[in-house]
Motif scaffolding. Structure first.
Motif, PDB file in Angstrom:
ATOM      1  N   GLU A  34       0.879  -1.407   0.085  1.00  0.00           N
ATOM      2  CA  GLU A  34       0.033   0.015   0.127  1.00  0.00           C
ATOM      3  C   GLU A  34       0.864   1.355   0.024  1.00  0.00           C
ATOM      4  OE1 GLU A  34      -3.794  -0.003   0.463  1.00  0.00           O
ATOM      5  OE2 GLU A  34      -3.575  -1.880  -0.352  1.00  0.00           O
ATOM      6  N   ILE A  35       1.962   1.167   0.486  1.00  0.00           N
ATOM      7  CA  ILE A  35       2.862   2.265   0.756  1.00  0.00           C
ATOM      8  C   ILE A  35       3.342   2.333  -0.858  1.00  0.00           C
ATOM      9  CG2 ILE A  35       5.319   3.098   1.539  1.00  0.00           C
ATOM     10  CD1 ILE A  35       4.480   1.382   4.125  1.00  0.00           C
ATOM     11  N   LEU A  36       4.068   1.457  -1.428  1.00  0.00           N
ATOM     12  CA  LEU A  36       4.437   1.599  -2.761  1.00  0.00           C
ATOM     13  C   LEU A  36       3.425   2.191  -3.735  1.00  0.00           C
ATOM     14  CD1 LEU A  36       6.712  -1.475  -2.882  1.00  0.00           C
ATOM     15  CD2 LEU A  36       7.669   0.821  -3.095  1.00  0.00           C
ATOM     16  N   LYS A  37       2.069   1.645  -3.639  1.00  0.00           N
ATOM     17  CA  LYS A  37       1.210   2.173  -4.348  1.00  0.00           C
ATOM     18  C   LYS A  37       0.795   3.432  -4.360  1.00  0.00           C
ATOM     19  CE  LYS A  37      -3.565   0.927  -5.324  1.00  0.00           C
ATOM     20  NZ  LYS A  37      -4.893   0.165  -4.825  1.00  0.00           N
ATOM     21  N   ALA A  38       0.932   4.134  -3.119  1.00  0.00           N
ATOM     22  CA  ALA A  38       0.659   5.301  -2.836  1.00  0.00           C
ATOM     23  C   ALA A  38       1.876   6.400  -3.261  1.00  0.00           C
ATOM     24  CB  ALA A  38       0.404   5.886  -1.429  1.00  0.00           C
ATOM     25  N   VAL A  39       3.169   6.003  -3.159  1.00  0.00           N
ATOM     26  CA  VAL A  39       3.979   6.532  -3.547  1.00  0.00           C
ATOM     27  C   VAL A  39       4.338   6.767  -4.992  1.00  0.00           C
ATOM     28  CG1 VAL A  39       6.568   6.663  -3.304  1.00  0.00           C
ATOM     29  CG2 VAL A  39       5.302   6.346  -1.207  1.00  0.00           C
ATOM     30  N   ILE A  40       4.027   5.756  -5.669  1.00  0.00           N
ATOM     31  CA  ILE A  40       4.293   5.567  -7.278  1.00  0.00           C
ATOM     32  C   ILE A  40       3.015   6.428  -7.706  1.00  0.00           C
ATOM     33  CG2 ILE A  40       4.027   3.984  -9.170  1.00  0.00           C
ATOM     34  CD1 ILE A  40       6.686   3.719  -7.565  1.00  0.00           C
ATOM     35  N   ALA A  41       1.894   6.665  -7.054  1.00  0.00           N
ATOM     36  CA  ALA A  41       0.891   7.195  -7.499  1.00  0.00           C
ATOM     37  C   ALA A  41       1.005   8.678  -7.370  1.00  0.00           C
ATOM     38  CB  ALA A  41      -0.221   6.864  -6.862  1.00  0.00           C
ATOM     39  N   LYS A  42       1.824   9.051  -6.341  1.00  0.00           N
ATOM     40  CA  LYS A  42       2.004  10.425  -5.925  1.00  0.00           C
ATOM     41  C   LYS A  42       3.332  11.056  -6.746  1.00  0.00           C
ATOM     42  CE  LYS A  42       2.492  14.515  -3.587  1.00  0.00           C
ATOM     43  NZ  LYS A  42       3.768  15.108  -4.184  1.00  0.00           N
ATOM     44  N   LYS A  43       4.321   9.982  -7.025  1.00  0.00           N
ATOM     45  CA  LYS A  43       5.574  10.690  -7.772  1.00  0.00           C
ATOM     46  C   LYS A  43       5.459  11.262  -8.937  1.00  0.00           C
ATOM     47  CE  LYS A  43       9.521   8.142  -9.538  1.00  0.00           C
ATOM     48  NZ  LYS A  43       9.630   9.300 -10.961  1.00  0.00           N
ATOM     49  N   ARG A  44       5.981  12.616  -8.868  1.00  0.00           N
ATOM     50  CA  ARG A  44       6.031  13.202 -10.305  1.00  0.00           C
ATOM     51  C   ARG A  44       7.335  12.776 -11.038  1.00  0.00           C
ATOM     52  NH1 ARG A  44       6.691  18.809  -6.996  1.00  0.00           N
ATOM     53  NH2 ARG A  44       8.022  17.316  -6.178  1.00  0.00           N
ATOM     54  N   GLU A  45       7.337  13.283 -12.437  1.00  0.00           N
ATOM     55  CA  GLU A  45       8.326  12.694 -13.167  1.00  0.00           C
ATOM     56  C   GLU A  45       9.706  12.677 -12.633  1.00  0.00           C
ATOM     57  OE1 GLU A  45       8.241  13.724 -17.438  1.00  0.00           O
ATOM     58  OE2 GLU A  45       9.867  12.483 -17.756  1.00  0.00           O
ATOM     59  N   ASN A  46      10.123  13.779 -12.027  1.00  0.00           N
ATOM     60  CA  ASN A  46      11.445  13.984 -11.575  1.00  0.00           C
ATOM     61  C   ASN A  46      11.890  13.483 -10.163  1.00  0.00           C
ATOM     62  OD1 ASN A  46      10.344  16.178 -10.603  1.00  0.00           O
ATOM     63  ND2 ASN A  46      12.098  17.677 -10.963  1.00  0.00           N
ATOM     64  N   ASP A  47      10.734  13.210  -9.348  1.00  0.00           N
ATOM     65  CA  ASP A  47      10.786  12.700  -8.251  1.00  0.00           C
ATOM     66  C   ASP A  47      11.711  11.377  -7.946  1.00  0.00           C
ATOM     67  OD1 ASP A  47       9.470  14.745  -7.246  1.00  0.00           O
ATOM     68  OD2 ASP A  47       7.601  13.809  -6.849  1.00  0.00           O
ATOM     69  N   VAL A  48      12.136  11.153  -6.896  1.00  0.00           N
ATOM     70  CA  VAL A  48      13.049   9.804  -6.775  1.00  0.00           C
ATOM     71  C   VAL A  48      12.444   9.025  -5.644  1.00  0.00           C
ATOM     72  CG1 VAL A  48      15.272   8.900  -6.130  1.00  0.00           C
ATOM     73  CG2 VAL A  48      15.122  11.029  -7.498  1.00  0.00           C
ATOM     74  N   VAL A  49      12.352   7.853  -6.031  1.00  0.00           N
ATOM     75  CA  VAL A  49      11.847   6.622  -5.085  1.00  0.00           C
ATOM     76  C   VAL A  49      12.941   5.842  -4.692  1.00  0.00           C
ATOM     77  CG1 VAL A  49      10.023   5.107  -4.448  1.00  0.00           C
ATOM     78  CG2 VAL A  49       9.677   6.826  -5.891  1.00  0.00           C
ATOM     79  N   ILE A  50      13.270   5.890  -3.322  1.00  0.00           N
ATOM     80  CA  ILE A  50      14.351   4.845  -2.754  1.00  0.00           C
ATOM     81  C   ILE A  50      13.673   3.691  -2.045  1.00  0.00           C
ATOM     82  CG2 ILE A  50      16.296   4.528  -1.540  1.00  0.00           C
ATOM     83  CD1 ILE A  50      17.195   7.338  -2.299  1.00  0.00           C
ATOM     84  N   LEU A  51      13.836   2.569  -2.360  1.00  0.00           N
ATOM     85  CA  LEU A  51      13.171   1.562  -1.563  1.00  0.00           C
ATOM     86  C   LEU A  51      14.455   0.801  -0.592  1.00  0.00           C
ATOM     87  CD1 LEU A  51      11.059  -0.438  -0.925  1.00  0.00           C
ATOM     88  CD2 LEU A  51      11.621  -1.967  -2.761  1.00  0.00           C
ATOM     89  N   SER A  52      14.617   1.570   0.425  1.00  0.00           N
ATOM     90  CA  SER A  52      15.897   1.305   1.451  1.00  0.00           C
ATOM     91  C   SER A  52      15.817  -0.133   1.959  1.00  0.00           C
ATOM     92  CB  SER A  52      15.811   2.369   2.287  1.00  0.00           C
ATOM     93  OG  SER A  52      17.036   2.002   3.040  1.00  0.00           O
ATOM     94  N   LYS A  53      14.036  -0.421   2.316  1.00  0.00           N
ATOM     95  CA  LYS A  53      14.036  -1.961   2.600  1.00  0.00           C
ATOM     96  C   LYS A  53      14.054  -2.683   1.316  1.00  0.00           C
ATOM     97  CE  LYS A  53      10.115  -3.216   4.074  1.00  0.00           C
ATOM     98  NZ  LYS A  53       8.777  -3.628   4.356  1.00  0.00           N
ATOM     99  N   GLY A  54      15.190  -2.996   0.917  1.00  0.00           N
ATOM    100  CA  GLY A  54      15.090  -3.588  -0.664  1.00  0.00           C
ATOM    101  C   GLY A  54      14.647  -5.072  -0.677  1.00  0.00           C
TER     102      GLY A  54
END
Lengths: 221, 309
Positions: A34-54
């Motif tokens: 659910e966290i990833l779903k929300a973050v990917i939905a919010k992410k603008r083109e130049n925003d960065v997502v880091i999955l620290s808990k790989g």
């Protein structure tokens, strides 16, 4: 675990994907969906997502497949020699940094955030942390750095599922009072139920909070 | 002993400012040792591009990785011994993703003589050399430090540069030095000394002392990638090869030379370096002598070895 989420379409897909690989990090992936779903939905083109808990890579792949960036066949290739890697690596869609080793993502986010401020860019850096991952001392080194430099473009989301590898977080190494810890490190702290729509709503609210790094503690009730 | 010139750290600090003038993408990260490493010069010249990360080398390295991802050229600097606590960050983030991070450490080897074994870093070449993608450089003097620093900043990918602290002894004038290319400083046939860092001027002094023998000296400032061509040329003509480094004989320059020659051209090699931890001393040269790394001690060992050949 909340029944509705455990039995959602996304988690069913995840379980199917991991059924052949001995449920590889299944639980920590379920709580990250659910966290990833929300973050990917919010992410603008130049925003960065880091999955620290790989180790929540399986959840990330399921979300990518939901938005058409990975095929069903690719999902089935998980951890095959020529398939999707078990932990995310640089070069996958949205992935700027390989992870798998805990505790490093927040520091990397700070570096990107500082460079972005230097260039005067509008760019959010979202970092997804595990609650067990917070045992790593480097997280708190980085938490100091984020607030020292007032990195309001850094948004950390803690997957507060109360579990880590060998037991309950509060038995292995207690995290509470978790919100207070982040607050004392100079962060603006938000707590929310681990549901995509609630997290997404909060992420939009956070864009208005300036001058401080922000952390969302996404609680798996 | 040759002419004493500018220290490694002075050379590093000043060169960094020159590099910063030419390249606006260069940023410098410090672990609260800017006065000792001399990155303070960069801070004064370019305060906006200097980032204090505090006494936290792990955070320092991963933050540098973030800068590299964002297209900057980060120079992450701290004391060699303490940068090694970030080895896993260097492995898993910088080297694994082949990021454009330049790690430059000072106070390596015995150069931090007063501070003793905790600060004297004798293992870093081995620790860095083992990492895929990582290149490893150990300049011999102030001039080599400036020239090679500029080259690593201009080259893509991760680099580790290892520097001493105090004075350097002049080795070079205006020679053209290149990453990956060893320098033959003196030809010889009986014995060839292969050295790096401060041990290069020591090797030259050893060669002067052994005037009954034909002794060559080469500066292998780039330990990875090692210059195999020059090494094989040396091995062809020399009866005895001696490696000399302010580092453990396990896994450093001596290890690298032995790896190449044992496969391609087996030769008698004596690896001179350390096998243990350091200790505090009021004097750098006295400390080198204690560990058998003074020109006198090295010369004596070579004379004994040649007798036994």
């Amino acid at each position: 675990m909340s029944e509705s989420l455990v039995h959602s379409a996304l988690s069913d897909k995840l379980k199917e994907m991991l059924s052949e690989v001995n449920n590889f990090h299944l639980n920590s992936s379920i709580t990250c969906l659910e966290i990833l779903k929300a973050v990917i939905a919010k992410k603008r083109e130049n925003d960065v997502v880091i999955l620290s808990k790989g180790h929540s890579a399986p959840a990330f792949y399921v979300i990518l497949s939901e938005i058409g960036l990975l095929s069903e066949d690719e999902l089935k290739s998980f951890a095959n020699l020529d398939g999707l890697p078990s932990h995310v690596i640089r070069g996958l869609p949205f992935i700027e940094i390989s992870s798998g080793s805990l505790g490093q993502g927040l520091s990397v986010a700070n570096g990107i955030a500082l460079a972005s401020k230097l260039e005067g860019e509008e760019k959010n850096i979202y970092v997804i942390l595990g609650d067990g991952e917070l045992d790593e001392g480097q997280i708190w080194e980085a938490a100091m750095t984020s607030s020292h430099y007032k990195l309001d473009n850094v948004i950390a989301i803690v997957d507060r599922n109360f579990n880590q590898l060998t037991g309950k977080t509060e038995e292995i190494m207690s995290k509470e009072p978790l919100g207070e810890k982040w607050k004392s490190f100079g962060w603006e702290v938000f707590e929310v139920e681990n549901k995509a729509e609630k997290i997404l709503e909060l992420l939009f609210e956070l864009d208005k909070v300036k001058g401080k790094p922000k952390v969302i503690i996404a609680k798996w009730e | 002993m040759g002419k004493i010139i500018e220290s490694f750290r002075e050379a590093f600090g000043r060169a960094l400012v020159e590099i910063g003038k030419e390249n606006e993408n260069v940023v410098v990260l410090d672990a609260d040792v800017k006065g000792s490493t001399k990155t303070i010069y960069f801070e004064k010249a370019f305060p906006n591009r200097f980032f204090q990360i505090g006494i936290s080398e792990q955070d320092l390295i991963s933050t540098a990785a973030g800068f590299a991802i964002a297209g900057k050229i980060p120079v992450a600097s701290a004391f060699a011994a303490f940068m090694m606590r970030a080895w896993e960050q260097i492995r898993n983030t910088v080297a694994r993703d082949n990021l454009n991070v330049k790690i430059v450490t000072t106070h390596s080897g015995f150069s931090d003589f007063m501070d003793g074994s905790s600060h004297q870093c004798l293992e870093d070449i081995a620790l860095m050399r083992v990492l895929p993608n990582m290149k490893v450089l150990v300049p011999a003097d102030a001039y080599a430090t400036k020239v090679l620093l500029k080259q690593i900043v201009e080259s893509e990918g991760p680099f580790y540069m290892r520097l001493g602290r105090d004075y350097t002894i002049k080795v070079y004038d205006e020679e053209e030095l290149k990453i990956g290319k060893a320098e033959i400083l003196r030809e010889g046939e009986d014995v060839f000394l292969i050295a790096c860092g401060f041990m290069v001027p020591v090797a030259l002094e050893v060669a002067e002392k052994l005037n009954d023998l034909s002794v060559g000296v080469a500066d292998f400032h780039t330990i990875k990638p090692l210059d195999g061509d020059i090494l094989l040329k040396i091995a062809k003509k020399a009866n005895l090869i001696v490696t000399l480094e302010e580092h453990s004989i396990f896994g450093g320059l001596g290890g690298a030379v032995a790896e190449v020659l044992s496969e391609k051209m087996p030769r008698m090699i004596i690896r001179i370096g350390t096998r243990e931890f350091g200790k505090s001393s009021r004097d750098y040269l006295a400390l080198l002598d204690f560990y058998g790394l003074s020109a006198e001690k090295v010369a004596k060992r070579i004379v004994e070895a040649v007798k036994g050949l």
